[in-house]
Design an enzyme around this catalytic site. Structure first.
Site, mmCIF file in Angstrom:
data_model
loop_
_atom_site.group_PDB
_atom_site.id
_atom_site.type_symbol
_atom_site.label_atom_id
_atom_site.label_comp_id
_atom_site.label_asym_id
_atom_site.label_seq_id
_atom_site.Cartn_x
_atom_site.Cartn_y
_atom_site.Cartn_z
ATOM 1 C CG ASP A 186 -8.503 11.607 13.978
ATOM 2 O OD1 ASP A 186 -8.464 12.375 13.446
ATOM 3 O OD2 ASP A 186 -9.211 11.126 14.915
ATOM 4 C CG HIS A 238 -10.119 15.244 12.635
ATOM 5 N ND1 HIS A 238 -10.133 13.893 13.093
ATOM 6 C CD2 HIS A 238 -11.261 16.524 12.941
ATOM 7 C CE1 HIS A 238 -11.512 14.097 13.880
ATOM 8 N NE2 HIS A 238 -12.083 15.261 14.135
ATOM 9 C CB SER A 417 -14.564 15.507 15.709
ATOM 10 O OG SER A 417 -14.865 14.039 14.336
#
Length: 503
Positions: A186, A238, A417
């Site tokens: 990620d 994220h 996600s």
């Protein structure tokens, strides 16, 4: 002018690429050729002819466990790359070309001049020359909720999504992910976030050792992270959020993770939200055989059991490298690793699962539902071109998901996600309860599909995709249903799956 003189006249690179394609079999992407001419050098992937998985030698008697199979696979892939890339590596080195060889796919990443491109097009060991573009990924961040969504009130000790999939019932049975390692690829990770630090595999409770637990595939600095960061770094947030959902627990008021007893490791494959085919391949290679911080001494026995992937290599942004990323995903699953991938956020139209890795049969693909078990309008739908399987495989909570956010806070995010790490965590609970499931991704996938809940799970758009309607199960909108970790656990301990299906 003589015939000989006409033959020696310089040929434009684009024409040379076409000529080489027909004479030698190598293909040059015209975008790469144009960039090399324009900028002096171009970031490229040199794709060698042989891409199929090499045949593996029979394992010694008594060594048929999944780690032995993984070691054999890694050895075969590395030996092939060393053998078939030897001449090409020597050629690049002699010309002073910067390059990075890969073995999980038979590919070399290099910075090539126009002359290099022309010369490589004439080599019989080269199949294709492709660009390696930086691909922006549309990553969800803290912000307003989708229309009609309801945000959980206040901070919950157990996040709503974790409770929705019945993970606490598995914990009550004595299994919270202990003995299992989940990995993420990620934007990086704030490893010392209060919800992540206790579960980080590189933390022993007193000191941190990032060897074999962290890898940075980003080799240039940005405003948030150095190049080749020696410790986990997140330049977006994220990645930290997704890790919180698969394993986060601050042992206080934020039990945001599905498998808080699991350990986690990570690799940064995006630079401020933009990855390249090479960074994606590099992280997947590291996952199959983690290395120390210097990239040395790969050890497949330290590979994770599960890899959570909330990114996409969007074709529209230039991810057109053929099967190289697909082969990397396939080799991870052949190595016994459960590969979970977000469907993407391009719904509600049908056939909106269009980007690697979610388009691959070997990836377990996840859609997003809300707290009322309605499929999120943004959740991408199937079918996937060229794939006969229903996609997504399953769905999971992905609206107003509360999880970790750098440096030490929490945020509600929306997206497939956010749904994907719920499934990675659920897989860890199954492996914790039934260790024989480790190294058997197909068995884990079958359990999660078989036990997914359909009662009350709806697609409010009420559409039909790929010939499947909302009353058909499975369907190309929600998949087999919304996952239920406790139902999957009960099926696992009851032996309701064939543990030989991955052999």
């Amino acid at each position: 002018m003589s015939t000989t003189q006409r033959r020696l006249r310089p040929v434009p690179l684009a024409a040379l690429a076409v000529a080489c394609s027909s004479v030698f079999g190598a293909q040059v992407n015209p975008d790469l050729a144009a960039q090399a001419r324009r900028d002096g050098r171009a970031d490229a992937l040199i794709v060698l002819q042989e891409q199929a998985t090499p045949a593996l030698a029979p394992l010694p008697r008594g060594a048929a466990d999944y780690k032995a199979r993984r070691r054999a696979l890694v050895q075969a892939l590395r030996e092939r790359a060393d053998s078939q890339q030897a001449g090409l590596r020597a050629w690049l080195q002699a010309r002073g070309v910067e390059y990075q060889p890969f073995w999980i796919a038979n590919v070399i990443h290099a910075r090539l001049s126009a002359d290099d491109v022309a010369a490589l097009a004439a080599r019989p060991d080269v199949s294709r020359l492709e660009p390696n573009p930086a691909i922006p990924v549309a990553l969800p961040g803290p912000g307003s909720l989708p229309q009609g969504a309801v945000s959980p009130e206040g901070v919950e000790t157990v996040a709503w999504g974790v409770a929705k999939i019945n993970a606490p019932q598995v914990w009550a049975a004595g299994f919270n992910g202990q003995g299992v390692t989940i990995a993420g690829e990620d934007t990086g990770y704030k490893w010392d976030h209060p919800a992540l630090k206790p579960q980080y595999r590189g933390w022993d409770g007193a000191t941190a050792d990032h060897n074999y637990h962290w890898h940075d595939a980003i080799h240039s600095p940005n405003g948030s992270c150095p190049a080749n960061s020696p410790q986990p770094c997140d330049d977006h947030g994220h990645g930290t959020h997704t890790a919180g959902t698969f394993a986060g627990d601050d042992h206080d008021t934020h039990q945001v993770g599905v498998a808080p007893g699991a350990k986690w490791i990570g690799c940064r494959n995006m630079n401020a939200g933009a990855g390249t085919p090479a960074t994606y391949i590099e992280c997947m290679e590291w996952m199959l055989a983690p290395t120390n911080l210097k990239g040395k001494n790969p050890n497949p026995d330290l590979a994770p059991d599960i890899v959570s992937n909330s990114w996409g290599c969007t074709v529209g942004e230039g991810c057109t490298v053929g099967d190289e990323i697909k082969q990397a995903v396939n080799h991870l699953t052949k190595g016994g690793i459960f590969f979970v991938a977000a469907a993407a956020n391009d719904g509600p139209a049908c056939s909106t699962i269009t980007a690697p890795p979610a388009i691959y049969s070997s990836a377990f693909v996840i859609g997003a539902t809300d707290s009322a078990d309605k499929l999120a309008s943004f959740s991408s739908r199937g079918p996937v071109a060229g794939v006969s399987k229903i996609k997504p495989d399953v769905s999971a909570p992905g609206v107003a998901v509360n999880s970790a956010w750098p440096p030490a806070t929490y945020a509600n995010l929306n997206g497939t996600s956010m749904a994907t790490p719920h499934v990675a965590g659920a897989a860890a609970l199954l492996m914790s309860a039934v260790p024989e499931l480790k190294g058997r991704p197909n068995a884990v996938a079958k359990l999660l599909r078989k036990t997914a809940q359909t009662d009350g799970v709806t697609d409010p758009v009420n559409q039909t995709c790929g010939g499947t309607s909302p009353t058909d199960w499975p369907n190309n909108m929600v998949g087999h249903g919304r996952i239920d970790a406790f139902a999957a656990y009960k099926a696992a301990i009851a032996g309701m799956v064939d543990l030989t299906i991955d052999h």
